[in-house]
Structures are given as C-alpha cells and as structure tokens.
Enzyme design. Sequence first.
Site, PDB file in Angstrom:
ATOM      1  N   LEU A   1      35.013  48.456  45.005  1.00 38.67           N
ATOM      2  CA  LEU A   1      34.826  47.012  45.029  1.00 38.67           C
ATOM      3  C   LEU A   1      35.238  46.323  43.724  1.00 38.67           C
ATOM      4  O   LEU A   1      35.776  45.213  43.755  1.00 38.67           O
ATOM      5  CB  LEU A   1      33.368  46.678  45.364  1.00 38.67           C
ATOM      6  CG  LEU A   1      33.098  45.235  45.807  1.00 38.67           C
ATOM      7  CD1 LEU A   1      33.877  44.900  47.075  1.00 38.67           C
ATOM      8  CD2 LEU A   1      31.610  45.014  46.032  1.00 38.67           C
TER       9      LEU A   1
ATOM     10  N   ILE B   1      38.537  44.742  43.673  1.00 38.43           N
ATOM     11  CA  ILE B   1      38.641  43.438  44.324  1.00 38.43           C
ATOM     12  C   ILE B   1      38.037  42.353  43.447  1.00 38.43           C
ATOM     13  O   ILE B   1      38.560  41.250  43.334  1.00 38.43           O
ATOM     14  CB  ILE B   1      37.929  43.462  45.688  1.00 38.43           C
ATOM     15  CG1 ILE B   1      38.325  44.697  46.500  1.00 38.43           C
ATOM     16  CG2 ILE B   1      38.181  42.180  46.455  1.00 38.43           C
ATOM     17  CD1 ILE B   1      39.814  44.864  46.684  1.00 38.43           C
ATOM     18  N   GLU B   2      36.913  42.659  42.831  1.00 37.25           N
ATOM     19  CA  GLU B   2      36.170  41.652  42.075  1.00 37.25           C
ATOM     20  C   GLU B   2      36.838  41.297  40.747  1.00 37.25           C
ATOM     21  O   GLU B   2      36.951  40.128  40.398  1.00 37.25           O
ATOM     22  CB  GLU B   2      34.741  42.153  41.808  1.00 37.25           C
ATOM     23  CG  GLU B   2      33.819  42.100  43.018  1.00 37.25           C
ATOM     24  CD  GLU B   2      33.421  40.686  43.379  1.00 37.25           C
ATOM     25  OE1 GLU B   2      33.720  39.760  42.599  1.00 37.25           O
ATOM     26  OE2 GLU B   2      32.816  40.502  44.446  1.00 37.25           O
ATOM     27  N   SER B   3      37.235  42.293  40.000  1.00 39.54           N
ATOM     28  CA  SER B   3      37.651  42.036  38.616  1.00 39.54           C
ATOM     29  C   SER B   3      38.844  42.859  38.168  1.00 39.54           C
ATOM     30  O   SER B   3      39.209  42.808  36.994  1.00 39.54           O
ATOM     31  CB  SER B   3      36.482  42.348  37.673  1.00 39.54           C
ATOM     32  OG  SER B   3      36.132  43.731  37.763  1.00 39.54           O
TER      33      SER B   3
ATOM     34  N   TYR C   1      37.848  39.040  51.928  1.00 40.94           N
ATOM     35  CA  TYR C   1      37.140  39.939  51.023  1.00 40.94           C
ATOM     36  C   TYR C   1      37.115  41.373  51.548  1.00 40.94           C
ATOM     37  O   TYR C   1      37.537  42.313  50.859  1.00 40.94           O
ATOM     38  CB  TYR C   1      35.718  39.413  50.814  1.00 40.94           C
ATOM     39  CG  TYR C   1      34.980  40.007  49.651  1.00 40.94           C
ATOM     40  CD1 TYR C   1      35.402  39.799  48.352  1.00 40.94           C
ATOM     41  CD2 TYR C   1      33.833  40.771  49.847  1.00 40.94           C
ATOM     42  CE1 TYR C   1      34.714  40.334  47.272  1.00 40.94           C
ATOM     43  CE2 TYR C   1      33.131  41.306  48.780  1.00 40.94           C
ATOM     44  CZ  TYR C   1      33.580  41.082  47.502  1.00 40.94           C
ATOM     45  OH  TYR C   1      32.895  41.615  46.440  1.00 40.94           O
TER      46      TYR C   1
END
Length: 512
Positions: free
Chosen positions: A142, A145-147, A250
């Site tokens: 994840l 995707i986030e950072s 997402y």
Amino acid sequence: MKQLLRYLALGASVWLAGCASTVNLASNAPNDATPVGQPLFGGNRTDSASALYPAGGLKPLATAQLGSKNVHSLLPPADVWERIRRGFAMPELDTDLVRERELWYSSRPDYVARMTERGNKYLFYIVEELERRNMPSELALLPFIESAFNPQAVSSAKAAGMWQFMPATGKDFALKQNMFRDDRRDVIESTRAALDYMQKLYGMFGDWHLALAAYNWGEGSVQRAINKAQKAGTGTGYADLAMPMETRMYVPKLQAVKNIVANPGSFRVNLPELGNHPYFQSVDIRRDIDVALAAKLAEVPLDDFKALNPSANKPVFLASGTPQILLPWDNAERFQANMEAYTGGRLANWTAWVAPNTLKVADAAHRVGMTEDELRSINQIPPRMLIKAGSTLLVRRSAGLDTDVSERVADNGQLSLAPDVVLRQTMVKAGKKDTVATLAKRFAVSPQSLAEWNKVNATASFKVGQKVVLYLPIRVKIASAKRVTGKSKGVSRAVSKRKIAPTKKPTRLARK
C-alpha cells in the site's frame, strides 16, 4: 537343543496355518472351515464374539482415490517478494481500471525502480507485522500507492509520511506531532498506526476493498455511500458504490501493483532482490545527540540515516522524546562501540528554549545568543510574526543551556506565533455574487479565516447586503477600507463609520 527349536518352529507354523484357515479377512462371513454358529476358536459362541463381529463378520475396507493436497514448503521464502506472494489473501479485482494501472506502472520502469529501492528498507518489517497480525500481505504494497515509499511525502491536504496520515487521524492513533518529531513519518510508529486503523476498518465493513476505500476516503464517507446504496436498492460492494475518482482508483492501483509483484516477468518488470531478513534494528540513545553526529558514529551516510529516522523535525534527537533510533542491521554494533569511545565533546549542539513571554523574533534571538536570521531559519518563523509566550524554540546550546531537554518539553513543545499587527473588527455589506473567496482576495485575508469569522463554509456565497465580518490590520485606515469596498464591483457601499467602529477593543488575532 537344535532339534527342540525345530519342533517348536514347526508347531508355530502349523498353529498359524490353522488360524489363517479359520477366518477369511476378505470375506463378509467366517471361513467355510468354521460352520456358522460355531465358535471360532473352540468353546461355545458367546456375546463377546457377537460384539467382535456385530454385522456377522468382517467386511472389506471401502476403496477410495487418494487426492493430492497443497503442501507448504518447509524452506523459507528466498526473498521478501516471494514471502509477500505467499501471503496474498485479499479477493481479486479484475476491471478495466486495473488493466489501465498495470499498463501505467509497467511502462514506467524507472519510477517502479525508485519506489522499490526506497521500499527495500521497510518491506521486511511491514511484512513481519502483517504476518504477526494475520493480515493480508498485499497491504505491505500500500505505501507504493500512498507515498511511493517516501516517508517524507506530504500531500496537498497535509497528509504526511509513508502511510499518509492526516494530522487529526494521526492523533487518533497516538502519533505524536510536536516541535521536534512527527510520528506520522516514523517507520515503526506509523506502520503500527496504519495497521491498527486498517484492522479497525475491516472490523467495521467486513470487506478489505471497502476497508481500503475507507482508509482513503474516510469511514464516515463509505458508510454514507453504503446507506445511500441500500436505500436505492443497489449493490453495496466496492465496485458498486458512488465515490470520488481518487477512491475509485485506489484499490485498482493496489491490485495492479499486486499483479506485477505476483508475476513481474509478464509485465517486463525487474524487481530488485530483497533479502528475507531484517534491514534495520532499533538502538537506544540516552543523551541528546545531533542527527549528523549520530549518523557519523553509526558510519551511515546521512541521507540513508534520515530515511530510517524520518520523524525527526530538527537537527537533534532528544533522548527523552525519541529514546530509540533505527540503524542498518550491521551498523548497530558499530554505533554503540563508537558512542562509548567518543571523546569529541558535547553530543548535541542544539537544545530547546521556552519563551517566557511574547517576544519579537529579534528580541528572542538576542536572549539566546543567535542571529535573527538563524533563529527564523531553524524554527521556520515567517516574517511579521511574534513568538507567543510558552512557545518552544530550537536554539544553540550555550553555557546556560547545556542540559538535556526534559520529557515534558520534548513531548509537548509547540511553536505558537501571532501576527505582528493589531487587528480590528470591521463589517462590510456583501454585493452581488460575493463569496468567501472573492472577499478574501479583495481584503488580502485567507478564505479559511474569513469563513471562520463568519461561521460559514469556505465555499459559501453571501446574499446581497449581508453583513460580513473582517479583521483588518489597524494600520489600514477604515476610510481606505471604505474606498476599496466602494470601488469594488462585488461589494456595496461601505457601512457608515459608526457601524464599522470596532465592537471590542483592538486585539492581536492570529490568522489561521
């Protein structure tokens, strides 16, 4: 003696032959050599014999085809990628958006390489934590995707860190945010909080796709979308709900990365080798120490050191607030040995100072023996601001400030500023098509402040003639405000001087 043994062996053979002829194990009834109803081994037939053969004799075992089942390898995974693949447990998502994201990532090998290079430092630890909690290993991906696995990442909405926590959500999950550290960036603390949050969301929705949507959009937003769908009689799954495009993309993004990790060759992606072993370990610190010196004693390049300890906001670790630092596995012992042998003087050249009263920056700098520019720079103080009483500032150590910082200051230190002007409450009447944004621009104030002063939303519009509250610098004459509003097309004639006179004594108000 040999003759005797021969007789005994012969007798045993005869006895066994007799036993074999007595019962046929492959038959449904006793052997023909033993009439039905007669005792098997002599004597009268008893109930014990009936108990031994309740159905009238032995029956053959039923035959069945033996099938093969998956057998887990006794060998540990060769690397972290294989370990992640073995732990995949989320339902698959197969949509056009997933295909589009697969193409997007696979066509950018340099970007994927940078992400995986950064992730190399953190993935083993995250996978360990997921396995310990029995959570799907896909969640380790994840942060891609986030950072893009950048612990220093900050979004336009002020979300920070590898897991992109908003300030308020970070506080809900016990992530400290103060003058000296921001645990939203901390590798261990932010991972703990992120997994806690996702477990909570999964408990709420019972579905990992919905839990991830809530992680991105907020649990309240997802629940309202579900309630709306239920009322409309439509589906309540991730693919069915109405949601913003960012949230709609997402889970497809995560699924695309998962598919690439599962089979990188089919996407022509080369994943770097990630050893299935810890990258870092934590080391205790007992004294305040400069970040640069800690990296030097650990024999780690400063950029790599900061990548493992990204929560530090300032050039110093305060032992009472940050009792541990992370170091590459092989460097921990070197740091401890070099620390014990260090004879270079003080460990920290910086410390904390609490302002006793509200001060101009120049006055505060004079008190702590620094230049105004240096004090502004190290504490990020913008121009035309005052330092409010009780604020904590980072300052250079001196003879009078040579003790380590207390836990109370290290954990709670905040810098509070106020504009170096006196503001006066002013009222104007809104004109046609006036909004918070147009009036904020006209009077050079922030839309958020203007909305707060008038208790409206930042996107609100005003009715013609509606009274609007403003706080303007006292050095700006009321008459000039009248001229500005009178000339502006969107604002009607300013109210009379009697009406715009201050309703309370002038005060110093911080603009938010």
